[in-house]
Design a protein around this motif. Structure first.
Motif, PDB file in Angstrom:
ATOM      1  N   TYR A 150       0.845  -1.197   0.000  1.00  0.00           N
ATOM      2  CA  TYR A 150       0.000   0.000   0.000  1.00  0.00           C
ATOM      3  C   TYR A 150       0.879   1.244   0.000  1.00  0.00           C
ATOM      4  CZ  TYR A 150      -3.032  -3.695   1.810  1.00  0.00           C
ATOM      5  OH  TYR A 150      -3.698  -4.879   1.996  1.00  0.00           O
ATOM      6  N   ILE A 151       1.404   1.593  -1.175  1.00  0.00           N
ATOM      7  CA  ILE A 151       2.211   2.806  -1.294  1.00  0.00           C
ATOM      8  C   ILE A 151       1.279   3.929  -1.728  1.00  0.00           C
ATOM      9  CG2 ILE A 151       4.218   3.887  -2.356  1.00  0.00           C
ATOM     10  CD1 ILE A 151       5.420   1.171  -2.799  1.00  0.00           C
ATOM     11  N   ILE A 152       0.816   4.683  -0.743  1.00  0.00           N
ATOM     12  CA  ILE A 152      -0.053   5.841  -0.979  1.00  0.00           C
ATOM     13  C   ILE A 152       0.616   7.013  -0.271  1.00  0.00           C
ATOM     14  CG2 ILE A 152      -2.403   6.755  -0.789  1.00  0.00           C
ATOM     15  CD1 ILE A 152      -3.398   3.904  -0.428  1.00  0.00           C
ATOM     16  N   PRO A 153       1.641   7.595  -0.879  1.00  0.00           N
ATOM     17  CA  PRO A 153       2.491   8.559  -0.176  1.00  0.00           C
ATOM     18  C   PRO A 153       1.814   9.904   0.052  1.00  0.00           C
ATOM     19  CG  PRO A 153       3.104   8.467  -2.480  1.00  0.00           C
ATOM     20  CD  PRO A 153       2.053   7.406  -2.279  1.00  0.00           C
ATOM     21  N   ASN A 154       2.123  10.505   1.199  1.00  0.00           N
ATOM     22  CA  ASN A 154       1.708  11.891   1.384  1.00  0.00           C
ATOM     23  C   ASN A 154       2.674  12.792   0.618  1.00  0.00           C
ATOM     24  OD1 ASN A 154       4.048  12.113   2.980  1.00  0.00           O
ATOM     25  ND2 ASN A 154       2.931  11.802   4.883  1.00  0.00           N
ATOM     26  N   HIS A 155       2.452  14.087   0.709  1.00  0.00           N
ATOM     27  CA  HIS A 155       3.236  15.016  -0.110  1.00  0.00           C
ATOM     28  C   HIS A 155       4.730  14.918   0.212  1.00  0.00           C
ATOM     29  CE1 HIS A 155       4.123  18.597  -2.450  1.00  0.00           C
ATOM     30  NE2 HIS A 155       4.791  19.093  -1.413  1.00  0.00           N
ATOM     31  N   ALA A 156       5.068  14.828   1.502  1.00  0.00           N
ATOM     32  CA  ALA A 156       6.476  14.813   1.901  1.00  0.00           C
ATOM     33  C   ALA A 156       7.177  13.554   1.376  1.00  0.00           C
ATOM     34  CB  ALA A 156       6.595  14.888   3.417  1.00  0.00           C
ATOM     35  N   LYS A 206     -10.152  -3.223  -3.861  1.00  0.00           N
ATOM     36  CA  LYS A 206     -10.167  -2.564  -5.162  1.00  0.00           C
ATOM     37  C   LYS A 206      -9.973  -1.055  -5.042  1.00  0.00           C
ATOM     38  CE  LYS A 206     -10.232  -3.656  -9.448  1.00  0.00           C
ATOM     39  NZ  LYS A 206      -9.223  -4.598  -9.957  1.00  0.00           N
ATOM     40  N   MET A 207     -10.626  -0.442  -4.046  1.00  0.00           N
ATOM     41  CA  MET A 207     -10.490   0.992  -3.876  1.00  0.00           C
ATOM     42  C   MET A 207      -9.040   1.377  -3.587  1.00  0.00           C
ATOM     43  SD  MET A 207     -12.097   3.926  -3.854  1.00  0.00           S
ATOM     44  CE  MET A 207     -13.837   3.550  -3.589  1.00  0.00           C
ATOM     45  N   VAL A 208      -8.374   0.576  -2.748  1.00  0.00           N
ATOM     46  CA  VAL A 208      -6.962   0.824  -2.439  1.00  0.00           C
ATOM     47  C   VAL A 208      -6.114   0.631  -3.689  1.00  0.00           C
ATOM     48  CG1 VAL A 208      -5.008   0.063  -1.052  1.00  0.00           C
ATOM     49  CG2 VAL A 208      -7.282   0.165  -0.034  1.00  0.00           C
ATOM     50  N   ASP A 209      -6.454  -0.372  -4.485  1.00  0.00           N
ATOM     51  CA  ASP A 209      -5.711  -0.644  -5.725  1.00  0.00           C
ATOM     52  C   ASP A 209      -5.754   0.571  -6.644  1.00  0.00           C
ATOM     53  OD1 ASP A 209      -4.229  -2.282  -7.438  1.00  0.00           O
ATOM     54  OD2 ASP A 209      -6.004  -2.892  -8.534  1.00  0.00           O
ATOM     55  N   GLU A 244      -9.092   6.213 -10.513  1.00  0.00           N
ATOM     56  CA  GLU A 244      -7.910   6.494  -9.707  1.00  0.00           C
ATOM     57  C   GLU A 244      -8.010   7.860  -9.035  1.00  0.00           C
ATOM     58  OE1 GLU A 244      -5.016   3.963 -12.755  1.00  0.00           O
ATOM     59  OE2 GLU A 244      -4.748   6.130 -12.515  1.00  0.00           O
ATOM     60  N   GLY A 245      -8.500   8.841  -9.780  1.00  0.00           N
ATOM     61  CA  GLY A 245      -8.639  10.177  -9.210  1.00  0.00           C
ATOM     62  C   GLY A 245      -9.649  10.224  -8.070  1.00  0.00           C
ATOM     63  N   ALA A 246     -10.751   9.492  -8.240  1.00  0.00           N
ATOM     64  CA  ALA A 246     -11.761   9.446  -7.181  1.00  0.00           C
ATOM     65  C   ALA A 246     -11.215   8.741  -5.948  1.00  0.00           C
ATOM     66  CB  ALA A 246     -13.008   8.720  -7.697  1.00  0.00           C
ATOM     67  N   ALA A 247     -10.493   7.643  -6.163  1.00  0.00           N
ATOM     68  CA  ALA A 247      -9.913   6.910  -5.018  1.00  0.00           C
ATOM     69  C   ALA A 247      -8.853   7.745  -4.314  1.00  0.00           C
ATOM     70  CB  ALA A 247      -9.320   5.604  -5.517  1.00  0.00           C
ATOM     71  N   LYS A 248      -8.135   8.547  -5.070  1.00  0.00           N
ATOM     72  CA  LYS A 248      -7.067   9.369  -4.504  1.00  0.00           C
ATOM     73  C   LYS A 248      -7.615  10.381  -3.487  1.00  0.00           C
ATOM     74  CE  LYS A 248      -2.849  11.691  -6.065  1.00  0.00           C
ATOM     75  NZ  LYS A 248      -2.118  12.146  -7.278  1.00  0.00           N
ATOM     76  N   SER A 299      -7.494   9.013  -0.077  1.00  0.00           N
ATOM     77  CA  SER A 299      -6.207   8.514   0.390  1.00  0.00           C
ATOM     78  C   SER A 299      -5.932   8.808   1.872  1.00  0.00           C
ATOM     79  CB  SER A 299      -5.063   9.074  -0.464  1.00  0.00           C
ATOM     80  OG  SER A 299      -5.026  10.482  -0.419  1.00  0.00           O
ATOM     81  N   PRO A 300      -6.371   9.939   2.451  1.00  0.00           N
ATOM     82  CA  PRO A 300      -6.113  10.144   3.885  1.00  0.00           C
ATOM     83  C   PRO A 300      -6.786   9.123   4.785  1.00  0.00           C
ATOM     84  CG  PRO A 300      -6.651  12.234   2.808  1.00  0.00           C
ATOM     85  CD  PRO A 300      -6.961  11.144   1.831  1.00  0.00           C
ATOM     86  N   MET A 301      -7.827   8.463   4.271  1.00  0.00           N
ATOM     87  CA  MET A 301      -8.563   7.506   5.105  1.00  0.00           C
ATOM     88  C   MET A 301      -8.226   6.058   4.792  1.00  0.00           C
ATOM     89  SD  MET A 301     -12.308   9.321   5.175  1.00  0.00           S
ATOM     90  CE  MET A 301     -12.301   9.758   3.446  1.00  0.00           C
ATOM     91  N   LEU A 302      -7.452   5.810   3.714  1.00  0.00           N
ATOM     92  CA  LEU A 302      -7.151   4.437   3.294  1.00  0.00           C
ATOM     93  C   LEU A 302      -5.924   3.903   4.019  1.00  0.00           C
ATOM     94  CD1 LEU A 302      -7.814   4.750  -0.526  1.00  0.00           C
ATOM     95  CD2 LEU A 302      -9.341   3.821   1.203  1.00  0.00           C
TER      96      LEU A 302
END
Length: 468
Positions: free
Chosen positions: A324-330, A356-359, A458-462, A465-468
């Motif tokens: 689960y690589i969903i990086p924050n800005h930093a 799927k949503m995380v994917d 992908e844009g909707a899932a993004k 991202s703070p909650m995934l």
């Protein structure tokens, strides 16, 4: 009249939360996002904020943690070896952030996948003489749970004290009868943040994602593997589960036990004092490593700082395995900066995840990676659940923390940072071997031309991202 009073109370509560947002000093973009949600989504916006938006570092719910840890003895600090001195800033960062020092008197065995890991754990449990401590995020009914039960039953008859702790959300499916059976044989059972009226909203989003096993303060295990039969049997949808764990013997085990005892106190309010054991045998291969605990009630985002520092310190290469690589800005900026600076940055991710949503959210960052020269490898035949970061043949991180907001900000996690050339090379070589059977995304222009439907998903899932 009723609706007038209701609306007035809602407005007062909303403005109270606004004041709290301003006082707590969240990032402006994050504060604006919550303000928008609160004032555009009636009731739901406030409930969502209470569940996932509260700043636990400013509003510590677990004052018990401070009360417990201040009474624990200061863990001894090892003198850095010559090889470790080049990482002194990272060593100091970890110690300054969470108080966990470098330890050099350790042996480490890296374990891959479920069968090898659990065979090693069960063999170690058989040697227990004094106590066994077990902590998992996911503890599910099945073959592995039954094997645990049989061994624990035997060790209880031998007089070994046993404590088992699990996360109430991660182990939600664990049958109540199994817990009762553990209690019947004399095993103490603790549930981390159980569902309770009054604390449900405030604690639902903060989970204990750790996986720790301690035997007599002499042998310890940690890593990404949970107690689930999916590690023994191939999943029909996403294939076999590949993961990485560690067996540790030496001084670092005392620190793993310190984490367990703190969590046990938070979960049960029972204090357990177990003296630090001195190994009966001298450790032959002295591996310098540092245990890193992190949680939402720490003063700093410890795991985020550690990952950030390792990325920024990379000079030659940086290889990352994570589901689960969903990086924050930093984190994203540091990865891109490293790649653009000439560091060989590679990511190994599963071709599909278990959600799927995380994917979709994970894939929403691929274009940014490719544009900056980060190499993305997608493994098609297995679900990669390992959480590994290795760099420059000098340092490796193995543990429980994903590269997403949940692990870096909201969950209780534990990683081990290994400052050792041979083990780092071992981790690197396994990474490169896994990449041989993976699909590499290398053409930015081709990936950019993917369908608008995929980009939309992908844009909707993004956004989530703070909650995934």
């Amino acid at each position: 009249m009723f609706w007038t009073i209701t609306i007035l109370l809602y407005v007062l509560l909303a403005f109270g939360i606004v004041a709290k947002l301003l006082i707590n000093g969240m990032r402006p973009s994050k504060s604006l996002a919550w303000l928008l949600a609160i004032f555009t989504i009636p009731i739901g916006g406030i409930l969502l904020y209470l569940m996932v938006g509260r700043n636990r570092r400013k509003n510590k719910l677990f004052t018990l943690k401070d009360d417990f840890t201040k009474n624990l003895p200061e863990p001894p600090r090892s003198k850095p070896t010559e090889n470790v001195k080049q990482h002194r800033n990272l060593v100091n960062l970890i110690y300054g952030s969470c108080g966990y020092p470098l330890t050099c008197n350790n042996s480490v065995e890296i374990l891959r996948d479920g069968k090898a890991t659990f065979d090693c754990i069960f063999n170690a449990l058989e040697t227990a003489k004094d106590h066994i401590h077990i902590q998992y995020y996911i503890f599910e009914d099945g073959e592995l749970a039954e094997r645990f039960f049989k061994i624990l039953e035997t060790k209880r008859k031998e007089g070994v004290s046993i404590r088992v702790m699990y996360d109430s959300v991660g182990s939600f499916s664990l049958d109540e009868s199994y817990k009762k059976r553990l209690n019947t044989i004399g095993v103490e059972v603790g549930q981390f943040l159980p569902f309770r009226l009054g604390k449900f909203i405030s604690s639902l989003n903060y989970r204990n994602h750790r996986k720790i096993v301690i035997i007599d303060n002499i042998i310890g295990f940690t890593g990404g593997i949970n107690v689930s039969d999916k590690y023994l049997k191939e999943d029909t949808e996403i294939g076999s589960w590949q993961d990485t764990h560690m067996k540790i013997e030496g001084d670092a085990v005392n620190l793993l036990n310190r984490i367990f005892l703190t969590d046990w106190y938070l979960a049960t309010e029972k204090e357990v004092k177990i003296p630090s054991n001195t190994l009966k045998k001298e450790i032959q291969h002295k591996i310098p490593l540092q245990i890193v605990p992190s949680g939402p009630d720490d003063d700093f985002a410890v795991m985020e700082q550690v990952y950030f520092k390792i990325i920024n310190n990379a000079k030659d290469y940086l290889y990352i395995v994570n589901p689960y690589i969903i990086p924050n800005h930093a984190i994203l900026q540091s990865l891109q900066t490293a790649a653009l600076s000439g560091v060989d940055v590679r990511l190994l991710i599963s071709a599909t995840t278990d959600y799927k949503m995380v994917d979709w959210c994970v894939r929403s960052y691929f274009e940014s990676y490719l544009k900056s020269g980060i190499k993305v490898h997608l493994h098609p035949d297995a679900f990669i659940h390992s959480k590994i970061m290795v760099s420059d043949d000098k340092i490796a991180s193995i543990g429980t923390a994903n590269l997403d907001n949940r692990s870096l900000q909201q969950n209780y996690e534990t990683n081990a940072i290994i400052y050792h050339e041979a083990l780092s090379i071992q981790v690197k070589e396994q990474f490169l071997k896994d990449c041989e059977s993976a699909i590499r995304l290398s053409d930015f222009d081709a990936y950019h031309k993917r369908s608008k439907r995929k980009k939309l998903l992908e844009g909707a899932a993004k956004l989530l991202s703070p909650m995934l």
